[in-house]
Design an enzyme around this catalytic site. Structure first.
Site, short mmCIF file in Angstrom:
data_model
loop_
_atom_site.label_atom_id
_atom_site.label_comp_id
_atom_site.label_asym_id
_atom_site.label_seq_id
_atom_site.Cartn_x
_atom_site.Cartn_y
_atom_site.Cartn_z
N LYS A 123 -0.80 3.35 15.61
CA LYS A 123 -2.23 2.70 14.94
C LYS A 123 -1.80 1.27 14.50
CE LYS A 123 -4.28 7.04 13.95
NZ LYS A 123 -4.94 7.83 12.91
N GLU A 182 9.92 16.28 14.88
CA GLU A 182 10.24 16.13 13.60
C GLU A 182 9.62 17.24 12.81
OE1 GLU A 182 8.96 12.42 11.42
OE2 GLU A 182 11.11 12.18 10.99
N CYS A 218 13.66 10.57 6.90
CA CYS A 218 13.42 10.25 8.25
C CYS A 218 14.80 10.27 9.08
CB CYS A 218 13.04 8.60 8.40
SG CYS A 218 14.18 7.70 7.37
N LYS A 270 0.76 -1.15 -0.07
CA LYS A 270 0.01 0.02 -0.06
C LYS A 270 0.89 1.06 -0.03
CE LYS A 270 -1.91 3.15 1.90
NZ LYS A 270 -1.78 4.54 1.61
N THR A 327 1.03 7.02 13.13
CA THR A 327 0.48 6.01 12.22
C THR A 327 1.14 4.53 12.72
OG1 THR A 327 0.16 7.48 10.56
CG2 THR A 327 -0.11 5.10 10.05
N GLU A 331 9.42 1.42 10.73
CA GLU A 331 10.49 2.34 10.80
C GLU A 331 9.97 3.63 10.76
OE1 GLU A 331 13.34 1.55 10.32
OE2 GLU A 331 13.50 -0.39 9.63
#
Ligand code: NAD
Length: 492
Positions: free
Chosen positions: A237, A385, A286, A177, A234, A252
Site C-alpha cells: 500500500k 510468516e 522480522c 508515525k 502494508t 523493510e
C-alpha cells in the site's frame, strides 16, 4: 507518559481530539490513552518538517554540529535506559533484559550515525575523473528533504532509531508515525530530542492508527522520502501511495527465514541458536529463523532436545525476574498466531511442543514456545510468516536439498547455516537468496552492517553507511573549464 503529539517542537493535542487505548499485553489492562493523530496532524507535521528543511538551520549545519545533537540524544537515552526499557515492556511485553538491550542498541545507533555525520565533513565532495579534459566533475551528497517514517511494534524505540538517526545525520527532517500498538517510547523520543536541543520541526512524532495517520503520511505530497518497516501488505500500500509522486522509498518487510543445521553441528549449540532465532522477542522478529532444516541423521536427536529445552523457557510478565518469554504484543497478534497453529494442525502438522496458553497464566497474551513438525512444504505454516514463538522443523537429505528448500520462499530477509565445516558454511551462505546471512548463529544484529531483504522482504538497506545513503541525494556538479568556445551553433 505523553498524551500529546510532538509537532514543530511543541506538544499539541490531536486536531480531532481522539485517543486510542494502550494495553499492557501481560495484564490486558489499558494503561494509557494515546493521542490519535489524523490527516490534519500529519499535514501540520509535514508542513513543520518542510519549513525546518527549507528555512531552518538543521540541513545547513556541519556534520559535526549535527553529530553533537545526535550524541546528546544517545546520552539521554542511556541516562534514562532503565525507565525507557520498563515503559517498552509495559507497551510491548518483551522481557526487561531484552528491552534494556534495545535501549543500548538505540543509543548505539544514534552514536554510530553521529560518527557518519562527522565523516561527511571530512569528505564533502568526490572528484569524478572524466575522459573529456575540458570538463571537471564532482559529486556532492545532499539530504533528500522531508522523510516520513512508518514503523512497527516489535522493537518500538529501536526501529524508530534505525530511521531517525540516519535521517537526522544526513540533514533531513522527519515525520515519525509509530505503531498504534506501541506508541509510548516514541512519544518519549519527542521529549528526548527536545532536551537534546534539536531545532523545532526537525523531528515530528504523530501517533495514530495506520489508516488514519500512516496512510495520509504515505500520500502527503510534501514528503520526499518514505521509509517503512512492517508487513508485506502494508508495504504494498505504501509503495502504491508513493508511486503517485514518485517518492523515494525504502521498505523493510516480513520474512520466513531458514536455518540450515548440518549433522556435524554441536547439538547444544544448535538448539541454543535455534531457540534464540525464534523465541527471542516472542518470535516477533522480522528476521526470525522460523523454518529450521536439519540434516536427516541429526533430526531425531535434535528435535527431542529442542522440545525439551523449549519447555524449560521461563514464561511470564516481562517485568518479572527471570522471564525469558513474555506475552505477544496484542490480542490481535495472539489470535493470529493461535489461528496459524490451528491451521498447521488441520493441514497435517504435528505439534511437537507447546502450542497452547501456558498453565497458570490465565491473563495476558501468553503462548508456550511452539514446535511444529511434519508439515508439507506448501503448507501455510511453512510458507507464511507467523510472527510468534512458533518454529517449523523439517529434515533434509543433503546440501542441495537444503538450499533448494531454504530458497523456496517468496521472502528473502535472512538465513542461517550451522556446520563445523566453514568451507561448507561459506558455500551455503553464498547460495542463500537473502540479504542477511548468519553462520553458526542466528539474529545478532550490528548497527555497522547493512540490513534488508531480497524478494518480497523489501527494497533497500538500513543500518551502516547504507542506512545513511537512504537519506541522501547524489548530485553531480560538472563544469566546462576551457576558455575555448563550444562551437556547436556558433562557429568562429
Ligand atoms: P503493519 O504493516 O501492520 O504496520 C506497520 C506500520 O504501518 C504501523 O505503524 C501501522 O500503523 C502502519 N500502517 C498500517 N496500515 C497503513 C497504511 N494503509 N498506510 C500507512 N501506514 C499503515 O506491521 P506490524 O504488524 O506493525 O509489524 C509486523 C511486520 O513488520 C512483520 O511482517 C515483520 O516481519 C515486519 N518487520 C520487518 C522488519 C524488517 O526489518 N524487515 C522489522 C520489524 C518488523
Amino acid at each position: 507518559m505523553r498524551d500529546k503529539l510532538f509537532i514543530d517542537g511543541q506538544w499539541a493535542a490531536p486536531a480531532e481530539g481522539g485517543t486510542f487505548p494502550v494495553i499492557d499485553p501481560a495484564t490486558e489492562e489499558t494503561i494509557f490513552q494515546a493521542p490519535a493523530g489524523t490527516a490534519r496532524d500529519i499535514d501540520h507535521a509535514v508542513r513543520a518538517a518542510r519549513h525546518a528543511f527549507d528555512h531552518g538551520p538543521w540541513p545547513r549545519l556541519s556534520g559535526k554540529e549535527r553529530a553533537g545533537c545526535l550524541r546528546r540524544i544517545a546520552d539521554i537515552i542511556l541516562a534514562r535506559k532503565e525507565e525507557l526499557a520498563r515503559l517498552e515492556v509495559r507497551d510491548n511485553g518483551k522481557p526487561l533484559p531484552e528491552a534494556i538491550w534495545d535501549m543500548e542498541d538505540t543509543a548505539g545507533c544514534f552514536n554510530f550515525y553521529a560518527g557518519l555525520a562527522e565523516e561527511m565533513d571530512e569528505h564533502p565532495e568526490e572528484t569524478i575523473v572524466l575522459t573529456e579534459p575540458r570538463f571537471s566533475s564532482k559529486v556532492v551528497r545532499e539530504p533528500v528533504g522531508v522523510a516520513g517514517a512508518i514503523i512497527p511494534w516489535n522493537y518500538p524505540l529501536l526501529m524508530a532509531s534505525w530511521k531517525v538517526a540516519p535521517a537526522l545525520a544526513a540533514g533531513c527532517t522527519m515525520v515519525l508515525k509509530p505503531s498504534e500498538l506501541t506508541p509510548l517510547t516514541a512519544l518519549e523520543l519527542g521529549a528526548i530530542v527536545e532536551e537534546a536541543g534539536l531545532p523545532a520541526g526537525v523531528l515530528n512524532i504523530v501517533t495514530g492508527l495506520g489508516a488514519d495517520a500512516g496512510q495520509p503520511l504515505s500520500e502527503h505530497s510534501g514528503v520526499d522520502k518514505l521509509a517503512f518497516t512492517g508487513s508485506v501488505p502494508t508495504g504494498a500500500k505504501i509503495m502504491a501511495a508513493a508511486a503517485r509522486d514518485i517518492k523515494n522509498i525504502s521498505l523493510e518487510l516480513g520474512g520466513k527465514s531458514p536455518f540450515v543445521v548440518f549433522a556435524d553441528s554441536d547439538i547444544d549449540k544448535a538448539v541454543e541458536w535455534i531457540m534464540f532465532g525464534i523465541f527471542w522477542n516472542q518470535g516477533q522478529v522480522c528476521s526470525a529463523t522460523s523454518r529450521v532444516l536439519v540434516e536427516e541423521s541429526l533430526y531425531p536427536a535434535l528435535l527431542e532436545r529442542l522440545v525439551e529445552e523449549a519447555a524449560r523457557i521461563r514464561i511470564g510478565n516481562g517485568l518479572a525476574d527471570g522471564t525469558l518469554l513474555g506475552p505477544l504484543v496484542s490480542k490481535g497478534q495472539y489470535d493470529k498466531v493461535l489461528a496459524a497453529i490451528e491451521r498447521g494442525r488441520q493441514e497435517g502438522a504435528t505439534i511437537a511442543g507447546g502450542g497452547k496458553r501456558p498453565a497458570g497464566l490465565n491473563t495476558g497474551y501468553f503462548l508456550e514456545p511452539t514446535i511444529l513438525t511434519d508439515m508439507a512444504e506448501d503448507s501455510f505454516v511453512w510458507k507464511e510468516e507467523i510472527f510468534g514463538p512458533v518454529v517449523c522443523v523439517k529434515p533434509f537429505r543433503d546440501e542441495e536439498d537444503a538450499i533448494r528448500m531454504a530458497n523456496n520462499s517468496r521472502f528473502g530477509l535472512a538465513a542461517a547455516v550451522m556446520s563445523k565445516d566453514r568451507v561448507r558454511c561459506e558455500r551455503v551462505a553464498r547460495a542463500f537468496r537473502a540479504g542477511i546471512v548468519w553462520i553458526n548463529c542466528s539474529q545478532p544484529t550490528f548497527t555497522e552492517a547493512p540490513w534488508g531483504g531480497y524478494k518480497q522482504s523489501g527494497i533497500g538497506r538500513e543500518l551502516g553507511r547504507w542506512g545513511l545513503a537512504n537519506y541522501l541525494e547524489t548530485k553531480q556538479i560538472t563544469a566546462f573549464e576551457s576558455d575555448e568556445p563550444w562551437g556547436w551553433y556558433i562557429k568562429n
